[in-house]
Design an enzyme around this catalytic site. Structure first.
Site, PDB file in Angstrom:
ATOM      1  N   SER A  40      67.838 -40.699  92.355  1.00 46.09           N
ATOM      2  CA  SER A  40      69.070 -41.270  91.830  1.00 46.09           C
ATOM      3  C   SER A  40      69.754 -42.091  92.932  1.00 46.09           C
ATOM      4  CB  SER A  40      69.962 -40.149  91.281  1.00 46.09           C
ATOM      5  OG  SER A  40      70.901 -40.638  90.380  1.00 46.09           O
TER       6      SER A  40
ATOM      7  N   HIS B  95      67.115 -36.642  83.431  1.00 46.23           N
ATOM      8  CA  HIS B  95      67.386 -37.246  84.738  1.00 46.23           C
ATOM      9  C   HIS B  95      66.989 -36.326  85.886  1.00 46.23           C
ATOM     10  CE1 HIS B  95      69.240 -40.182  87.392  1.00 46.23           C
ATOM     11  NE2 HIS B  95      69.934 -39.223  87.978  1.00 46.23           N
TER      12      HIS B  95
END
Length: 250
Positions: free
Chosen positions: A96, A231
């Site tokens: 990320s 995610h």
């Protein structure tokens, strides 16, 4: 003879005598080095796992957070020179926000004599966007930040609801989201190392097809690998991810 673990101002890790490569891991927004603590037990001894401890969290709670992502990358690059021995080639893994930080450190490392980067692995994030592609955004409000966290990590978001913990951990998360809102490099630097982009096949903010954008930052080819999950697929698919990384790093 016991070999002491890595514990410096910027890095945490487990020494691996006889290792062939040092994997430096970059946490997500609001994350800390402890995110990668278990990786050392799931990788072969040929890989030494070291993770970055950003300022403003855990044992660095009193250290000021950097004003820009570029400032953070400058500081980590400098720390690589003085806090880690120059005895192994390096590979980077960033998840990320950590993908952007790892990329910025990788391009700076080209100017550091004697430090060899062999592979950049990015995860859960498209390549950096230029100003003409996406304008910088205002710093999000705390409500917007927490809505985003709940979307990306429903289970992990619960810690931000704890009345005693929230005042301690929210400043770092707020600072990290501010870095991302403002981060727009003026141009892309092509790295002379292979890049691997990983992601979850149900990631709500970084679909698998967005990972191919990282081909713009390498002259040595891009490999894209999707894993089942959202995610934070790297938590539920840790063993599978690390087996894959091992096959690419050794």
């Amino acid at each position: 003879m016991t070999v002491p673990d890595v514990r410096t101002r910027w890095f945490r890790g487990v020494r691996a005598p006889g290792a062939k490569v040092r994997l430096v891991c970059f946490p997500h927004a609001g994350g800390a080095a402890v995110s990668y603590h278990a990786w050392a037990t799931l990788t072969p001894p040929e890989i030494e796992v070291v993770s970055v401890q950003y300022p403003g969290r855990q044992d660095r709670l009193r250290d000021p957070c950097p004003a820009t992502l570029e400032e953070l990358a400058d500081a980590i690059t400098a720390a690589l020179r003085v806090e880690l021995p120059n005895d192994l080639p390096l590979a980077f893994f960033g998840h990320s926000m950590g993908s952007s930080v790892a990329y910025e450190v990788a391009r700076r490392l080209r100017d550091v004599p004697g430090r060899t980067l062999t592979h950049l692995v990015v995860s859960g994030r498209p390549r950096p966007r230029l100003p003409q592609e996406k304008a910088p955004r205002p710093v999000p409000t705390d409500t917007e930040i927490l809505d985003r966290v709940r979307l990306l990590d429903p289970e992990g978001a619960a810690v931000y609801e704890h009345p005693d913990l929230r005042p301690m951990i929210m400043p770092a998360l707020r600072a990290d989201f501010g870095l991302l809102a403002a981060y727009r490099p003026t141009h892309l630097h092509r790295l002379e190392v292979p890049v691997t982009a990983c992601g979850g096949d149900r990631d709500p903010v970084c679909p698998v097809e967005a990972l191919s954008s990282w081909s713009d930052v390498t002259t040595e080819g891009l490999e894209v690998r999707a894993f089942p999950g959202n995610h934070f697929y790297l938590n539920s698919r840790k063993e599978e991810l690390l087996a894959f990384l091992t096959s690419r790093l050794l």
